[in-house]
Design a protein around this motif. Structure first.
Motif, PDB file in Angstrom:
ATOM      1  N   ASP B 161      23.710  14.786  -8.789  1.00 18.92           N
ATOM      2  CA  ASP B 161      23.327  16.181  -8.942  1.00 18.92           C
ATOM      3  C   ASP B 161      24.009  16.758 -10.189  1.00 18.92           C
ATOM      4  N   LYS B 163      23.941  19.643 -11.449  1.00 14.37           N
ATOM      5  CA  LYS B 163      24.537  20.971 -11.253  1.00 14.37           C
ATOM      6  C   LYS B 163      25.972  20.827 -10.760  1.00 14.37           C
ATOM      7  N   MET B 164      26.190  19.787  -9.917  1.00 10.88           N
ATOM      8  CA  MET B 164      27.534  19.525  -9.410  1.00 10.88           C
ATOM      9  C   MET B 164      28.446  19.092 -10.562  1.00 10.88           C
ATOM     10  N   ASP B 166      28.031  19.905 -13.746  1.00 12.17           N
ATOM     11  CA  ASP B 166      28.281  21.103 -14.549  1.00 12.17           C
ATOM     12  C   ASP B 166      29.351  21.979 -13.913  1.00 12.17           C
ATOM     13  N   ALA B 167      29.269  22.123 -12.580  1.00 12.69           N
ATOM     14  CA  ALA B 167      30.256  22.947 -11.880  1.00 12.69           C
ATOM     15  C   ALA B 167      31.658  22.395 -12.123  1.00 12.69           C
ATOM     16  N   LEU B 168      31.806  21.077 -12.018  1.00 12.10           N
ATOM     17  CA  LEU B 168      33.123  20.463 -12.242  1.00 12.10           C
ATOM     18  C   LEU B 168      33.569  20.632 -13.697  1.00 12.10           C
ATOM     19  N   ARG B 169      32.606  20.546 -14.626  1.00 11.34           N
ATOM     20  CA  ARG B 169      32.973  20.685 -16.037  1.00 11.34           C
ATOM     21  C   ARG B 169      33.498  22.082 -16.327  1.00 11.34           C
ATOM     22  N   ALA B 177      37.454  12.443 -15.096  1.00 11.92           N
ATOM     23  CA  ALA B 177      37.584  13.173 -13.830  1.00 11.92           C
ATOM     24  C   ALA B 177      36.212  13.374 -13.187  1.00 11.92           C
ATOM     25  N   MET B 181      35.474  12.145  -9.545  1.00 10.42           N
ATOM     26  CA  MET B 181      35.322  13.140  -8.481  1.00 10.42           C
ATOM     27  C   MET B 181      33.878  13.353  -8.055  1.00 10.42           C
ATOM     28  N   VAL B 182      32.926  13.171  -8.966  1.00  6.87           N
ATOM     29  CA  VAL B 182      31.535  13.438  -8.604  1.00  6.87           C
ATOM     30  C   VAL B 182      30.658  12.189  -8.644  1.00  6.87           C
ATOM     31  N   PRO B 185      31.696   9.075  -6.119  1.00  7.60           N
ATOM     32  CA  PRO B 185      31.433   9.348  -4.694  1.00  7.60           C
ATOM     33  C   PRO B 185      29.957   9.572  -4.389  1.00  7.60           C
ATOM     34  N   SER B 186      29.232  10.190  -5.349  1.00  4.35           N
ATOM     35  CA  SER B 186      27.828  10.472  -5.023  1.00  4.35           C
ATOM     36  C   SER B 186      26.978   9.204  -5.152  1.00  4.35           C
ATOM     37  N   ARG B 261      31.738   9.556   6.823  1.00  6.28           N
ATOM     38  CA  ARG B 261      31.876  10.409   8.005  1.00  6.28           C
ATOM     39  C   ARG B 261      31.625  11.876   7.681  1.00  6.28           C
ATOM     40  N   TRP B 262      31.589  12.224   6.379  1.00  6.91           N
ATOM     41  CA  TRP B 262      31.346  13.625   5.997  1.00  6.91           C
ATOM     42  C   TRP B 262      29.889  14.012   6.142  1.00  6.91           C
ATOM     43  N   ARG B 263      29.020  13.048   6.389  1.00  7.45           N
ATOM     44  CA  ARG B 263      27.594  13.379   6.472  1.00  7.45           C
ATOM     45  C   ARG B 263      27.265  14.183   7.715  1.00  7.45           C
TER      46      ARG B 263
END
Lengths: 275, 263
Positions: B161, B163-164, B166-169, B177, B181-182, B185-186, B261-263
């Motif tokens: 994603d 957008k995710m 961009d949010a981290l940036r 990073a 971080m994104v 994991p994705s 397990r976060w799903r």
């Protein structure tokens, strides 16, 4: 309460330049795609004082989000220049907090781990992170949900978590793109009240994009009405309702009706096509 | 057994779906084995098709002599080493290629072309290069796993994603990073799909190389039994391999549901 200041055109004057927290100078933006070019912004001038709360309303596709992306440095203008606290925005602007309408919480992190992300990126010590996260979770009212994953939260709680994640690194400028758009009316009022409370405490410069005229009047010091693209500022309306404001009471203030009428008229030009 | 199942049904009128599925599976196995056993020696010559009883006897004898454990362990070691090497390379290469659009477009046709080559066809080459020890088996297993993990992970990296990101940036994340971080994991669910697809192919690679040139491993055991016209031996070796791959796949599945397990 806050002094009403001059129109956006005065952004060119030296005084405004010196005091502006955020400034767009003659900004144009044209997107090129396979189907052709779309000019979204043309010669846009806009400036915000430190600690000012500005709302932008306008029709869909009028370039409101583009303005935020330019301020965030995620996009570069085709012409003109963007400044944030006197510095030209050349790369991604990490001095801002950007709350998008899009849900950008990391689904594999719990609420507290999500809120900690900006601090982890700044290599801040674990104990300090834990303390600041706890403090912000209390401020946005998410106590008891620290260990929940985003998928276990309601839409309103996810917005609160995103707001906390944006506020935790204390950016002087906040950009908010329809943050409460898809929420129901009651929740919206609650979060607006929360936002006003937080804003009064921290006095950040805010650019708040919304579809909702009432929301704009409720929150902002000044409301801009954008035209459809290429975007021009159709109205620059200072809001004369004193602070602190009560979100439930604002619409009964004598000035509200006049603001609402003027904004609505600017938003819907008389020569519009019958829909 | 059947009375117990019956009383359970009465105690809880809706026997859990998974409980019913397990029952059907058991019935399926019993029916197949019975049909095989009764056809062997009557309809079909046991020389060609063997029989469940003969296969079971072979398995018992091999287990008692320690032969089965020895050969299984060899094949397992080759596959495990190949799996770890291939999967690690696949993930790292996918993260690298996925991060750069130009690189992605440059290498894409070559990777796809090599992917199209049947990996087993490379076994003779690896045996020429690396001899008849563990090395050619590990390499073949690794290559088989590599492509599946690479393509799967790359897909995950490309579908991240934005957008995710961009949010981290805007929060101050740099390239590394953002990856950590994104993007990683994705892409992890896709990575796991690749691992689960790749595991049996890893065994295929190792066993195929064993069948061509080796003196140990399940592939050798199969080939050796076939050479002695021992049909029961061939089936027994394949059965043992089947059990191991199924158990490992199950273990991967458990690991997957723990990680997600976060799903």
């Amino acid at each position: 309460m806050r002094s009403v200041h001059l129109s956006v055109v005065s952004a060119q004057s030296c005084e405004a330049q010196r005091r502006s927290a955020v400034e767009l100078r003659g900004v144009g933006k044209t997107f090129t795609s396979r189907t052709g070019q779309v000019e979204v912004l043309r010669g846009l001038n806009l400036s915000l004082q430190d600690g000012e709360f500005l709302a932008i309303v306008g029709p869909s596709g009028s370039g409101k989000s583009t303005v935020l992306n330019l301020l965030a440095g995620l996009d570069q203008p085709t012409s003109g220049a963007v400044f944030c606290r006197g510095e030209p925005v050349a790369a991604v602007n990490t001095g801002i907090g950007y709350l998008t309408q899009h849900d950008s919480l990391l689904p594999w992190r719990t609420v507290e781990q999500n809120i900690a992300v900006p601090l982890e990126l700044r290599n801040i010590g674990r104990t300090e992170i834990a303390a600041r996260v706890r403090d912000l979770i209390a401020q946005v009212g998410l106590e008891g949900f620290e260990r929940h994953y985003p998928s276990q939260l309601s839409g309103g709680m996810r917005k609160r978590a995103m707001l906390a994640r944006t506020l935790i690194y204390d950016p002087p400028v906040l950009l908010m793109d329809e943050p409460f758009g898809p929420l129901d009316a009651q929740l919206k009022l609650a979060l607006q009240a929360e936002l006003l409370k937080l804003w009064s405490a921290h006095r950040k410069t805010v650019v708040f994009v919304t579809h909702d005229i009432v929301e704009a009047i409720t929150l902002a010091d000044r409301v801009l009405v954008f035209s459809s693209r290429p975007c021009q500022i159709r109205l620059d309306e200072p809001i004369a309702i004193p602070r602190p404001r009560e979100v439930h009471e604002v619409r009964f203030h004598p000035a509200f009706e006049e603001h609402y009428r003027r904004l609505w008229t600017a938003l819907e030009p008389p020569a519009r096509r019958p829909s | 057994m059947s009375t117990q199942a019956l009383s359970e049904t009465q105690a809880e009128p809706t026997l859990g779906l998974s409980g019913r599925v397990w029952l059907y599976r058991a019935i399926f196995v019993v029916v197949m084995l019975t049909a095989w056993q009764s056809a062997s020696g009557t309809l079909l010559d046991p020389f060609w098709v063997s029989s469940p009883a003969a296969i079971f006897r072979t398995l018992v004898a091999w287990t008692a002599s320690g032969q089965l454990g020895y050969h299984l362990l060899i094949t397992f070691k080759e596959t495990a080493a190949g799996f770890v090497l291939g999967a690690t390379a696949g993930v790292l290469f996918a993260l690298l290629v996925g991060a750069n659009d130009t690189l992605h477009r440059t290498v894409d046709p070559f990777v796809t072309a090599i992917y199209g080559v049947p990996k087993v066809a490379l076994a003779p080459l690896f045996i020429m290069w690396f001899g008849i020890g563990l090395a050619p088996k590990i390499v073949l297993a690794a290559i088989s796993v590599f492509f599946l993990v690479f393509f799967s992970t790359l897909r995950g990296v490309r579908e991240v994603d934005l957008k995710m990101v961009d949010a981290l940036r805007t929060m101050g994340a740099g390239k590394f990073a953002t990856q950590r971080m994104v993007i990683f994991p994705s892409a992890l669910p896709w990575l796991f799909t690749g691992l689960k697809l790749g595991l049996p192919y890893g065994f295929v690679g190792a066993v195929a190389a064993e069948m061509m040139a080796s003196n140990a491993g399940i592939g050798y055991l199969t080939q050796n039994s076939a050479g002695q016209l021992d049909t029961a031996g061939v089936f027994a070796a394949l059965f043992a391999l089947m059990v191991v791959t199924t158990l490992l796949n199950e273990a991967l599945g458990r690991l997957e549901s723990w990680i997600f397990r976060w799903r």
